[in-house]
Scaffold this motif. Sequence first.
Motif, PDB file in Angstrom:
ATOM      1  N   ASN A 158     -24.274  36.866   8.143  1.00  0.00           N
ATOM      2  CA  ASN A 158     -23.904  35.501   7.766  1.00  0.00           C
ATOM      3  C   ASN A 158     -25.126  34.588   7.714  1.00  0.00           C
ATOM      4  OD1 ASN A 158     -21.209  36.203   7.515  1.00  0.00           O
ATOM      5  ND2 ASN A 158     -20.704  35.555   9.597  1.00  0.00           N
ATOM      6  N   ALA A 159     -26.040  34.757   8.676  1.00  0.00           N
ATOM      7  CA  ALA A 159     -27.259  33.941   8.698  1.00  0.00           C
ATOM      8  C   ALA A 159     -28.140  34.254   7.497  1.00  0.00           C
ATOM      9  CB  ALA A 159     -28.015  34.171   9.999  1.00  0.00           C
TER      10      ALA A 159
ATOM     11  N   GLY B 117     -26.739  32.820   4.345  1.00  0.00           N
ATOM     12  CA  GLY B 117     -26.947  31.364   4.288  1.00  0.00           C
ATOM     13  C   GLY B 117     -28.326  30.982   3.812  1.00  0.00           C
ATOM     14  N   LEU B 118     -29.290  31.891   3.861  1.00  0.00           N
ATOM     15  CA  LEU B 118     -30.655  31.603   3.413  1.00  0.00           C
ATOM     16  C   LEU B 118     -30.791  31.725   1.906  1.00  0.00           C
ATOM     17  CD1 LEU B 118     -32.693  33.526   6.152  1.00  0.00           C
ATOM     18  CD2 LEU B 118     -32.284  31.067   6.010  1.00  0.00           C
ATOM     19  N   SER B 119     -29.872  32.392   1.263  1.00  0.00           N
ATOM     20  CA  SER B 119     -29.970  32.632  -0.184  1.00  0.00           C
ATOM     21  C   SER B 119     -29.708  31.370  -0.975  1.00  0.00           C
ATOM     22  CB  SER B 119     -28.985  33.699  -0.621  1.00  0.00           C
ATOM     23  OG  SER B 119     -29.241  34.898   0.056  1.00  0.00           O
TER      24      SER B 119
END
Length: 103
Positions: A97-98, A101-103
């Motif tokens: 999930n982290a 979220g960076l994409s």
Amino acid sequence: MPNGCSPTFTLLNLQPGYSGEDAYNALSDLRSLEILIHLFALFPGEIVQLCTADRDLALLWCGMQASDFQTVGRGVAFDIAPVEALLPRGALEVWHNAVAGLS
């Protein structure tokens, strides 16, 4: 892993009475993997290996499933796809999930 104990946990030797010596040994083990990663990235055409009798260090390395080593500027980059047994329960989902979220 039995009793929720993973190679990461045993490599870092997290237990009551954790001493400065234990921390130093754990950081030395992790540093050896960092050096190995740099060697793979800096010398892609060479055969590189780390010889160790430390079973937990070897399990951590295998469990990381590191690949695609490359130099980036003055550093290195690589991909990892850790096996689920390497991390505490639920950590892999949090990690995915982290990263998403960076994409």
